[in-house]
Design an enzyme around this catalytic site. Structure first.
Site, PDB file in Angstrom:
ATOM      1  CD  GLU A 194       8.238   4.439  -2.226  1.00 58.43           C
ATOM      2  OE1 GLU A 194       7.703   4.344  -3.374  1.00 58.43           O
ATOM      3  OE2 GLU A 194       7.882   3.406  -1.192  1.00 58.43           O
ATOM      4  CG  HIS A 205       6.515   2.080  -4.894  1.00 55.07           C
ATOM      5  ND1 HIS A 205       6.398   3.012  -4.342  1.00 55.07           N
ATOM      6  CD2 HIS A 205       5.174   1.555  -5.586  1.00 55.07           C
ATOM      7  CE1 HIS A 205       4.933   3.495  -4.310  1.00 55.07           C
ATOM      8  NE2 HIS A 205       4.175   2.323  -5.019  1.00 55.07           N
ATOM      9  CB  ALA A 247      -0.748   0.025   1.260  1.00 55.21           C
ATOM     10  NE  ARG A 248       0.901   5.840  -2.004  1.00 59.70           N
ATOM     11  CZ  ARG A 248       0.666   5.134  -2.950  1.00 59.70           C
ATOM     12  NH1 ARG A 248       0.820   3.934  -3.396  1.00 59.70           N
ATOM     13  NH2 ARG A 248       0.213   5.895  -4.120  1.00 59.70           N
TER      14      ARG A 248
END
Length: 320
Positions: free
Chosen positions: A268, A286, A238-239
């Site tokens: 990130e 990611h 997700a995050r």
């Protein structure tokens, strides 16, 4: 008539850039470097719209600098926490995202992380690539089965439901927490938990699929990690800001958690350096939506929003 001008803030897939060139006077970012806020304001001075990514922060200060001719900001993403929606609304600038475009690819990657973490894939790769594999033996790199394990899904939207569909094929028992309970047909016999705390207590493997909001940031902190069963696995597509990195790293070092699979990180690409030294963390950069088909869909969805807004029609995925 001259074509409308669109500022494109990052390098996009060839098919998406081809459509941009066909339909617009596209100001493309061929170097794919991240623009500063001042550069964005300057580059947008003659633009009718912007196609942005999550790397661009659309703050109230930036919105105030945008020209009156700019009518739409479309993001190449489902998440939109990088856009100040209220500031866009105040200026009458349409803000739009691309929901539903990356569901299947991200769910695939969540299963990759679950498998990678549960089966100690990073350690196994290192053993082979470093020439340290000396042959088969019965206690080498023992991981855990997925069959029969309880998968806790935090956030049962499109992606969470897609993860659940895949996990059922592995014989997993599905539990979830969501802002509201799903209708019976979408729930598909998954067990609903009214609180995140209740979900954590039964999650042998936890998959984080909720959106990043002020309420969900650092949702998985030390107190909540303590509620997970000993030896649990945590996966996040997700995050990164939904996990307290220090707490997660501590639990991985202590053995409270068996492993983690992470595709997203706070800050990130500058992830917490301690993750790099942990053998029981399966790390990816990611790439949840990184398939050709998915990235094309994301770009087309952003362009559909831009097309509609500049033609005086409602944008399909308008955020206000």
């Amino acid at each position: 008539m001259p074509k409308p001008t669109i500022l494109v803030t990052r390098r996009l897939p060839p098919a998406v850039e081809a459509r941009l060139r066909r339909d617009y006077d596209a100001k493309l970012n061929q170097d794919d470097r991240i623009y500063t806020s001042d550069e964005l304001a300057a580059l947008a001075a003659d633009a009718d719209g912007m196609l942005i990514c999550t790397s661009e922060k659309i703050t109230p200060a930036l919105v105030e600098k945008l020209p009156d001719r700019l009518k739409v900001i479309a993001t190449f993403s489902v998440g939109y926490e990088h856009i100040d929606i209220a500031a866009c609304e105040a200026r009458g600038i349409v803000a739009a995202n691309a929901p539903g475009t990356m569901t299947e690819a991200t769910a695939d990657l969540a299963m990759l992380l679950i498998l990678g973490a549960a089966r100690r894939s990073y350690e196994a790769q290192q053993l082979v690539r470093q020439g340290q594999w000396k042959g088969w033996h019965a206690t080498m790199l023992l991981g855990i089965d997925l069959h029969g394990k309880r998968l806790g899904i935090y956030g049962m939207g499109r992606i969470g439901q897609a993860v659940a569909r895949r996990a059922r094929g592995f014989g997993m028992e599905i539990h979830y927490h969501n802002r509201s309970r799903l209708p019976h047909d979408l729930e598909a016999q998954a067990t609903y938990h009214a609180t995140l705390e209740d979900l954590l207590r039964v999650s042998d493997i936890l998959s984080i699929n909720a959106p990043s909001t002020p309420d969900t940031r650092n949702a998985l902190n030390a107190e909540r990690i303590a509620l997970l069963p000993d030896g649990a696995v945590v996966v996040n597509t997700a995050r990164g800001d939904m996990i307290d990195d220090v707490a997660l790293i501590g639990a991985l070092k202590s053995g409270k958690l068996r492993a983690a699979g992470l595709d997203v990180f706070a800050g990130e690409p500058n992830l917490h350096k301690d993750f790099l030294a942990l053998p029981n963390v399966y790390l990816l950069p990611h790439i949840g939506s990184a398939t050709i088909e998915t990235r094309d869909r994301m770009g087309y969805a952003a362009l559909d929003n831009i097309d509609a807004a500049l033609q005086g029609r409602p944008a399909p995925n308008r955020l206000w």
